[in-house]
Write an enzyme that holds these catalytic residues in place. Sequence first.
Site, PDB file in Angstrom:
ATOM      1  N   GLU A  28       0.859  -1.177   0.000  1.00  0.00           N
ATOM      2  CA  GLU A  28       0.000   0.000   0.000  1.00  0.00           C
ATOM      3  C   GLU A  28       0.891   1.221   0.000  1.00  0.00           C
ATOM      4  OE1 GLU A  28      -2.347  -3.281   1.708  1.00  0.00           O
ATOM      5  OE2 GLU A  28      -0.546  -2.360   2.520  1.00  0.00           O
TER       6      GLU A  28
ATOM      7  N   TYR B 292       7.584   2.241  -7.762  1.00  0.00           N
ATOM      8  CA  TYR B 292       6.862   0.969  -7.827  1.00  0.00           C
ATOM      9  C   TYR B 292       6.423   0.646  -9.248  1.00  0.00           C
ATOM     10  CZ  TYR B 292       6.728   1.537  -2.740  1.00  0.00           C
ATOM     11  OH  TYR B 292       7.069   1.718  -1.417  1.00  0.00           O
TER      12      TYR B 292
END
Length: 153
Positions: free
Chosen positions: A110, A122
């Site tokens: 998250e 990411y």
Amino acid sequence: MNAVLKPRVAFRPMQKDDLDTIVAIEQVIFPYPWTRGNFMDSLNAGHSCWVMQQDETIVGYAIVMMVLDEAHLLNISVAQAMQGRGLGRLLLEHVMQIGRQYGGLNMFLEVRPSNTSALRLYESMGFNEMAIRRNYYQAKHGREDAVLMGAAL
């Protein structure tokens, strides 16, 4: 020839003696940092907890919880003074490799939508948005959503 040298770092398992340094880093880089107890709980639970060192100095750390064939990245951080040097990528590569070694097929995490540098990292490492977790994080004015991301290992 124009070669870019990777920073020289070493990885090792996190120890209880590292927690003062880790908590100090955490308090500088996050408005709502993990506590010493959070890190101790992860160590005691047997999560895969790592520090990244440069010249014997802790410059980053990461915690991965393995559940069957899934690796869940609980925390990944680089000291503020060391950010922007590619260390986050090296640390993420390391824990993704660790996840594979433990039999992980996928890694999940998250991230705050406001953390654009982390989102870019990411995405560049193959993570894709899977869902939004509403009101997941504490924020200055209420709560902030989390972007749930996943990548194949």
